[in-house]
Design a protein around this motif. Structure first.
Motif, PDB file in Angstrom:
ATOM      1  N   LYS A   1       0.927  -1.112   0.157  1.00  0.00           N
ATOM      2  CA  LYS A   1       0.081   0.112  -0.099  1.00  0.00           C
ATOM      3  C   LYS A   1       0.901   1.400  -0.048  1.00  0.00           C
ATOM      4  O   LYS A   1       0.583   2.344  -0.711  1.00  0.00           O
ATOM      5  N   THR A   2       1.984   1.422   0.745  1.00  0.00           N
ATOM      6  CA  THR A   2       2.943   2.316   0.857  1.00  0.00           C
ATOM      7  C   THR A   2       3.614   2.592  -0.369  1.00  0.00           C
ATOM      8  O   THR A   2       3.527   3.835  -0.900  1.00  0.00           O
ATOM      9  N   ALA A   3       3.904   1.511  -1.013  1.00  0.00           N
ATOM     10  CA  ALA A   3       4.670   1.665  -2.130  1.00  0.00           C
ATOM     11  C   ALA A   3       3.824   2.254  -3.322  1.00  0.00           C
ATOM     12  O   ALA A   3       4.321   3.077  -4.022  1.00  0.00           O
ATOM     13  N   GLN A   4       2.724   1.744  -3.482  1.00  0.00           N
ATOM     14  CA  GLN A   4       1.723   2.629  -4.414  1.00  0.00           C
ATOM     15  C   GLN A   4       1.513   4.149  -3.780  1.00  0.00           C
ATOM     16  O   GLN A   4       1.363   4.848  -4.880  1.00  0.00           O
ATOM     17  N   ALA A   5       1.128   4.424  -2.831  1.00  0.00           N
ATOM     18  CA  ALA A   5       0.852   5.459  -2.312  1.00  0.00           C
ATOM     19  C   ALA A   5       2.025   6.567  -2.536  1.00  0.00           C
ATOM     20  O   ALA A   5       1.839   7.879  -2.305  1.00  0.00           O
ATOM     21  N   THR A   6       3.075   6.117  -2.468  1.00  0.00           N
ATOM     22  CA  THR A   6       4.445   7.165  -2.505  1.00  0.00           C
ATOM     23  C   THR A   6       4.854   7.099  -3.904  1.00  0.00           C
ATOM     24  O   THR A   6       5.824   7.828  -4.216  1.00  0.00           O
TER      25      THR A   6
END
Length: 429
Positions: free
Chosen positions: A136-141
């Motif tokens: 989720k964080t990889a997509q969000a950033t």
């Protein structure tokens, strides 16, 4: 915990406005009259209507913030599609060859799964187990391109249930193996259910998934059999509500569906053996149905590819298809809120839109199918996110299709018609 992605915030969306002209527009609920302009600024839809872009539209990507004009003539513009049930860290779940794949491969492979999903116009997903906070964080950033993620982290269920994969041989073959970012989800009794729920939230879950019946892919149980008591379900629901969240239930058998609804879940996943009583309960309590009609079909296709599937799993998949379609048809006719969800990961990523045709075959109108995949799924998955509509004030998640859709259109092969995808105003395909 709120993770704001680059595409959510409008980073990369361009300094000027974008105007899409001449397209037929499905606004998330209905087809609009004529071919209204759709104006995008700073990642948001700012105007929809005839001539709405007349005073700001320019040509091309000129410097200094000049607007880009996109010709939508002969095409259809819809909101970005929202798949309410995927598994982004797996593919062809149940394939016995998976036991030989190195553990970390799931994370590398998910990059391609995310890209394929985005490329067919799916801009937001609810991952129903598997995706962790890292993805989720990889997509969000902006590290990984893909749909926005609302994650469950892992399934929660009882000993011997759909989330428990200890086999009679003593070998454990979990569909979603625990790791530091994905806690195990097997327990018994209200207190353990509460503890497991807290662990999932600690790991970054946006919502909680429980298993209130057996399933097709768990070889040691039966989809018709109930799992978890109402008290256990209520413990999870109460804990989720304390986190201002909700619970979705893998629920296939009638009694387990009923228990899940009485226990307070927000959505029923699959609903294979829905009956008139459980359909009425869903209507009375405003519970969503996420059918995933394509899932058992995907199991049979994997088995036919000679990749290796447990014989009992294959038999169960074949046995539920007709009952599943009949139950979903009754739910649609009764007016249950049906959200688009595919269980993709059971089958190949990037094939999600096949579900649209299956929903239409169950009696849902074209407008209803498209609404299910946009505004209805938005109401279920992310009611706070201003997605699922082509309307002023909503995020500019959009799909441009090289096909003129209307209320009589055959939706088969829609993935081949996708020519552009926008996520918060940024053109991502």
């Amino acid at each position: 915990m709120r993770w704001l992605s680059m595409v959510e915030s409008g980073v990369g969306a361009g300094a000027g406005a974008t105007v899409i002209r001449g397209a037929r527009v499905f606004d998330g609920r209905r087809f609009l009259e004529g071919t209204p302009d759709v104006v995008i600024e700073a990642g948001e839809i700012t105007a929809v209507g005839a001539g709405a872009g007349a005073n700001i539209a320019g040509v091309g990507h000129a410097p200094g913030g000049q607007a880009e004009e996109i010709d939508g003539a002969g095409r259809t513009l819809t909101p970005g599609f929202i798949d309410a049930h995927v598994h982004m860290l797996a593919e062809n779940i149940g394939d016995l060859a998976a036991i030989l794949v190195p553990f970390s491969m799931q994370f590398y492979q998910s990059v391609g799964f995310m890209r394929r999903t985005l490329d067919i116009g799916i801009t937001t997903v609810r991952d129903a187990g598997g995706a962790d906070l890292g993805l989720k964080t990889a997509q969000a950033t902006g590290v990984v391109a893909g749909p926005r993620l609302r994650i469950c982290v892992n399934l929660i269920g009882q000993t011997g249930g759909h989330s428990d994969h200890l086999l009679p041989s003593g070998v454990e073959m979990p569909l979603l193996a625990p790791h530091p970012g994905r806690p195990a989800g097997v327990g018994d009794g209200p207190d353990e259910m509460r503890r497991l729920t807290r662990q999932m939230f600690r790991a970054g879950a946006d919502q909680i998934k429980i298993c209130t019946t057996g399933g097709v892919l768990s070889p040691a149980d039966d989809p018709r059999h109930s799992q978890l008591t109402v008290d256990e379900i209520r413990a999870v629901v109460q804990e989720a509500e304390a986190h201002e969240s909700y619970v979705l239930a893998h629920a296939q058998g009638t009694a387990g569906i009923r228990n899940a609804i009485v226990g307070g879940v927000r959505s029923i996943e699959h609903g294979i053996y829905l009956d008139d009583e459980t359909i009425q309960l869903m209507l009375d309590r405003g519970v969503f149905l996420v059918p995933t009609l394509v899932a058992p079909i995907a199991v049979l296709r994997t088995a036919e590819s000679a990749r290796g599937m447990n014989e009992r799993v294959v038999a169960k998949a074949g046995a539920v298809i007709e009952a599943h379609r009949a139950a979903v048809s009754r739910a649609i006719e009764a007016g249950v809120k049906v959200a688009f969800g595919t269980d993709t990961g059971v089958g190949p990523h990037g094939t999600n839109l096949e579900e649209l045709t299956l929903m239409a075959e169950c009696g849902m109108s074209v407008d209803g199918v498209l609404a299910s995949a946009t505004s209805v799924s938005a109401d279920l998955v992310a009611p706070d996110a201003r997605i699922g509509r082509v309307a002023a004030g909503h995020r500019a998640d959009l799909v441009l299709l090289d096909r003129l859709l209307d209320s009589t259109t055959d939706l088969a092969g829609l993935d081949q018609a996708v020519v552009a995808v926008f996520q918060a105003g940024a053109r991502v395909r």
